[in-house]
Design an enzyme around this catalytic site. Sequence first.
Site, PDB file in Angstrom:
ATOM      1  CD  GLU A 284      63.348 -19.265 -39.826  1.00 52.06           C
ATOM      2  OE1 GLU A 284      62.512 -18.680 -40.264  1.00 52.06           O
ATOM      3  OE2 GLU A 284      64.253 -18.962 -39.124  1.00 52.06           O
TER       4      GLU A 284
ATOM      5  CG  HIS B 137      62.292 -15.864 -44.502  1.00 51.63           C
ATOM      6  ND1 HIS B 137      62.713 -14.731 -45.178  1.00 51.63           N
ATOM      7  CD2 HIS B 137      62.954 -15.896 -43.407  1.00 51.63           C
ATOM      8  CE1 HIS B 137      63.520 -14.136 -44.760  1.00 51.63           C
ATOM      9  NE2 HIS B 137      63.956 -14.782 -43.486  1.00 51.63           N
TER      10      HIS B 137
HETATM   11  N1  HPA Z   1      62.767 -15.847 -40.118  1.00 56.09           N
HETATM   12  C1  HPA Z   1      61.803 -15.034 -40.302  1.00 56.09           C
HETATM   13  N2  HPA Z   1      61.592 -13.748 -40.170  1.00 56.09           N
HETATM   14  C2  HPA Z   1      62.607 -13.140 -39.940  1.00 56.09           C
HETATM   15  C3  HPA Z   1      63.998 -13.824 -39.699  1.00 56.09           C
HETATM   16  C4  HPA Z   1      63.929 -15.180 -39.968  1.00 56.09           C
HETATM   17  O1  HPA Z   1      64.819 -15.878 -39.715  1.00 56.09           O
HETATM   18  N3  HPA Z   1      64.726 -12.966 -39.323  1.00 56.09           N
HETATM   19  C5  HPA Z   1      64.334 -11.731 -39.351  1.00 56.09           C
HETATM   20  N4  HPA Z   1      63.125 -11.734 -39.713  1.00 56.09           N
HETATM   21 ZN    ZN Z   2      65.613 -14.415 -42.406  1.00 56.21          ZN
END
Ligand code: HPA
Ligand code: ZN
Length: 335
Positions: free
Chosen positions: A198, A195
């Site tokens: 975000e 990730h």
């Molecule tokens: N971002 C970060 N951590 C997470 C997410 C997300 O969208 N969904 C579940 N854990």
């Molecule tokens: Zn995620």
Amino acid sequence: MMNKFISLLPKAELHLHIEGTFEPELMFKIAQRNNIKLEFNSVEELKKAYQFDCLQDFLNIYYAGASVLIHEQDCYDLTWAYLEECAKQNVRHTEIMFDPQTHTERGVKFETVVKGISNACQDAKDKLNVSSLLIMSYLRHLSEESAFKTLEESLPYKHLIKAVGLDSSEMGNPPSKFQRVFEASIKEGYIPVAHAGEEGPAEYIWEALNLLKIKRIDHGNNCFEDDLIEEIKKRDIALTVCPLSNTALRVVDDLKNHPVLKMMEKGLKVTINSDDPAYFGGQVNENYIQLQKALNLTKDQLIEFAENSFKYSLLGQKEKDDFLNELNSFIKTYH
Ligand code: HPA
Ligand code: ZN
């Protein structure tokens, strides 16, 4: 018309947390059989709490929900319920993230979690004809040491796990914190994804590319710097975009303002995913449907998402080609 097309479209889901598929009804059922009391008294009360101002708000509830998972059967039931949804939605392949530390920190064994999840995946292959693979995600709010411990615990089950990911609270937990554990994970044969961007800045995406050597960017909303976009394109890396997650967590204020079109205009490869469908108001098809409506997307754009979902999956070339052929025959008959 469009909704029917979307629901029949063969697709892959590349960004999905199994703990985020936990529907309240199943959560209460499992809590009850494990004699665990949730802090909510009913499904309705729990659902009312699904109002988030940011990622952390959501994570607090998500970890609380996952805490009722104790036995292998619990993990199996959770995964099986999600895979049945995949079959209904023509999700032909899914790459499932799971957070071992969410469970091992509570004293549940790594083995319990991975066996429950992967047995459901095997049964889904046999009984539902849904393909899947697993991505073990490190929790970035925990220490490097804890991630290393998780890597160690995973090794006897390496044959069941394809990739490593990085999730949880992004701000203040940059990819650089996990450079060494990703390096060690790659040495063990895991494919790295993370990730990035975000809630975090473009700098975190740079770090994920350069330090973690990721092969796919989860979310990537904050990628809009010219040289970063060029770098992502040069490496031929896809973004796993999650529209309903973005509005639920206020990463995007309205789907009409979602950066997905801008990403595509810049030549980035985008896929559409549900992230945590039980919490964000819809499975993958609902994400396609609502995004299509908000941005008036064409069938060709929807097909591009589906095509990217197979192309940028972590499958081997033969499996990718089989799914892409399936997609092509669908388009020929339906278009
Ligand atoms: N971002 C970060 N951590 C997470 C997410 C997300 O969208 N969904 C579940 N854990
Ligand atoms: Zn995620």
